[in-house]
Structure formats: C-alpha cells, structure tokens
Design a protein around this motif. Structure first.
Motif, short mmCIF file in Angstrom:
data_model
loop_
_atom_site.label_atom_id
_atom_site.label_comp_id
_atom_site.label_asym_id
_atom_site.label_seq_id
_atom_site.Cartn_x
_atom_site.Cartn_y
_atom_site.Cartn_z
N SER A 70 6.58 -10.23 5.81
CA SER A 70 7.48 -10.16 4.66
C SER A 70 6.75 -10.77 3.47
O SER A 70 5.92 -11.66 3.62
CB SER A 70 8.80 -10.89 4.93
OG SER A 70 8.57 -12.19 5.35
N ASP A 122 8.72 -6.94 -0.75
CA ASP A 122 9.56 -6.28 0.25
C ASP A 122 10.51 -5.25 -0.36
O ASP A 122 10.93 -4.33 0.33
CB ASP A 122 10.36 -7.31 1.05
CG ASP A 122 9.52 -7.95 2.14
OD1 ASP A 122 8.38 -7.51 2.36
OD2 ASP A 122 10.01 -8.89 2.78
N GLY A 123 10.85 -5.40 -1.62
CA GLY A 123 11.76 -4.46 -2.28
C GLY A 123 11.13 -3.12 -2.61
O GLY A 123 11.82 -2.19 -3.02
N ILE A 124 9.83 -2.99 -2.41
CA ILE A 124 9.12 -1.73 -2.68
C ILE A 124 8.64 -1.19 -1.34
O ILE A 124 7.63 -1.66 -0.80
CB ILE A 124 7.94 -1.96 -3.65
CG1 ILE A 124 8.43 -2.66 -4.92
CG2 ILE A 124 7.26 -0.64 -3.98
CD1 ILE A 124 7.32 -3.17 -5.81
N PRO A 125 9.37 -0.21 -0.77
CA PRO A 125 9.07 0.25 0.60
C PRO A 125 7.61 0.66 0.83
O PRO A 125 7.05 0.33 1.87
CB PRO A 125 10.02 1.43 0.80
CG PRO A 125 11.16 1.16 -0.12
CD PRO A 125 10.54 0.48 -1.32
N SER A 126 7.00 1.36 -0.11
CA SER A 126 5.63 1.80 0.12
C SER A 126 4.67 0.61 0.20
O SER A 126 3.77 0.59 1.04
CB SER A 126 5.17 2.77 -0.97
OG SER A 126 5.21 2.14 -2.23
N ARG A 175 5.61 -2.53 1.05
CA ARG A 175 5.98 -3.26 2.26
C ARG A 175 5.30 -2.63 3.48
O ARG A 175 4.70 -3.34 4.30
CB ARG A 175 7.50 -3.24 2.44
CG ARG A 175 7.98 -4.01 3.67
CD ARG A 175 9.44 -3.80 3.94
NE ARG A 175 9.67 -2.39 4.23
CZ ARG A 175 10.66 -1.67 3.70
NH1 ARG A 175 11.51 -2.22 2.86
NH2 ARG A 175 10.79 -0.40 4.01
N ASP A 176 5.35 -1.30 3.59
CA ASP A 176 4.74 -0.62 4.73
C ASP A 176 3.22 -0.76 4.71
O ASP A 176 2.58 -0.95 5.75
CB ASP A 176 5.14 0.86 4.73
CG ASP A 176 6.63 1.05 4.95
OD1 ASP A 176 7.31 0.09 5.38
OD2 ASP A 176 7.12 2.16 4.65
N GLN A 183 2.34 -4.26 5.84
CA GLN A 183 2.54 -4.39 7.30
C GLN A 183 1.33 -3.83 8.04
O GLN A 183 0.79 -4.48 8.93
CB GLN A 183 3.82 -3.66 7.72
CG GLN A 183 4.12 -3.73 9.21
CD GLN A 183 4.64 -5.09 9.66
OE1 GLN A 183 5.35 -5.77 8.92
NE2 GLN A 183 4.28 -5.49 10.86
#
Length: 196
Positions: A156, A160-164, A166-167, A170
């Motif tokens: 995290s 984290d509020g921006i999916p691309s 965040r992924d 990860q």
C-alpha cells in the motif's frame, strides 16, 4: 519433524542494524528511473508471529557446525514502511529532445518534473519455501532459499487511489522482494551473525 520457537521482542539495536542494512540493499544498484531520491526505512517490525520450520534433512551436526534443510512457512504480521521521492509527471522526459517530439511549440510546462514524496508499506507477507541453514560458531549463519518462497504480500502506498499505479507498484515490489529474498537477505543474515 516440525517445531515452533519463541519469537522474541527485538531490541532497538537489532532494528537499527537491520534498517541500515535494508536501506543499503534498497539503494544499491540501479533503481527505477521514477525513484529520484534515497529510499529510507521509516518503520520496521518483525511482528509477533514466528515463522514455522519443518526439518527435512540434517546434513551435518557437530559441536561447531549445523547444516540442515527446512521447509519454512510464514504468515505473520511483520511490516516495513519506506519513504522516497518519485517523479510523478508522466510527460516529463529525462532527455529534453525526446519530450519536444510530443509537445506543441510553446507548451512545455507539462515537461517539468513533478517530484512527490511517497510512503510505501509492505505487510501481510506470506512465505513458503525450502531453506538451507548453516550455523557455524566461527563463520556465523548462512541462510539460502532453494526456491522462490514469496506467495503474496500487500503493498500500500501514497498512490493507492490510482489503480494503475497501485497495480504497477504491487508488481514491482513483488519483483524486488523476490530479489531481496534470493540475494540480499542471505547477505544480511550473514553480516548480522558474523563473529567478526
């Protein structure tokens, strides 16, 4: 044969040493181009849940040396928080001539760097692997994974509020953790336990 061991409360000296070694490992070599600052370990906890070890083979057992192969499982509550700065403007190019091809004349504000701080927390670590462990009174501890032990982690961050993003983070962190477990953790364990 499996066994459990007491997981101690690690002292401040241990955390100071391990944080310094983690920072060295995280900052060595070439970092991704978007990371524009030193990576600092802000918080580190070994957690309260110990790993589980199952003895698969004992290869050597003398008064000075122990060598064994273990199955290691870990689903604990350890975590690490790191901080750095990242270049977050997707229009910024390292080479000015490359960015000029993608902008209209007179519109260069988007080419300016946007450096923002980033906090990154890694937790919910799950490991399952085969470990070769050698303990020597004169040489310290050697620990090597025979396979890729990483099953999953939770990453995290500030983004984290921006999916691309965040992924992306990860995937990148999982890749770096795999490398850390293969290359850097064995060196850190050896340095922490070397008698000299």
């Amino acid at each position: 044969m499996a066994f459990r061991f007491n997981w101690p409360e690690f002292d401040n000296d241990f955390y100071t040493d391990i944080k310094a070694q983690m920072e060295t490992a995280l900052n060595k070599g070439e970092k991704p181009k978007k990371i524009v600052d030193h990576i600092t370990v802000k918080d580190l906890s070994m957690g309260t849940v110990p790993p589980e070890l199952e003895i698969l083979e004992i290869g050597e057992l003398t008064t000075d040396t122990f060598r064994g192969i273990f199955k290691l499982s870990y689903k604990g509550n350890a975590h690490i928080v790191v901080q750095t700065k990242v270049q977050a403007n997707p229009m910024h190019a390292q080479r000015p001539e490359a960015s000029l091809r993608h902008t209209r004349p007179g519109i260069l504000a988007a080419d300016q760097p946007l450096v923002v701080p980033m906090l990154l927390r890694i937790s919910d670590l799950q490991l399952r692997g085969i470990v070769v462990l050698v303990i020597s009174k004169t040489k310290g501890i050697t620990l090597v994974f025979k396979n890729d032990p990483l099953e999953s982690i939770l990453v995290s961050s500030t983004f984290d509020g921006i999916p691309s993003l965040r992924d992306f983070l990860q995937r990148e962190i999982e890749s770096q953790i795999r490398k850390l477990l293969r290359e850097d953790i064995p060196v850190m364990v050896h340095h922490l336990t070397s008698p000299y």
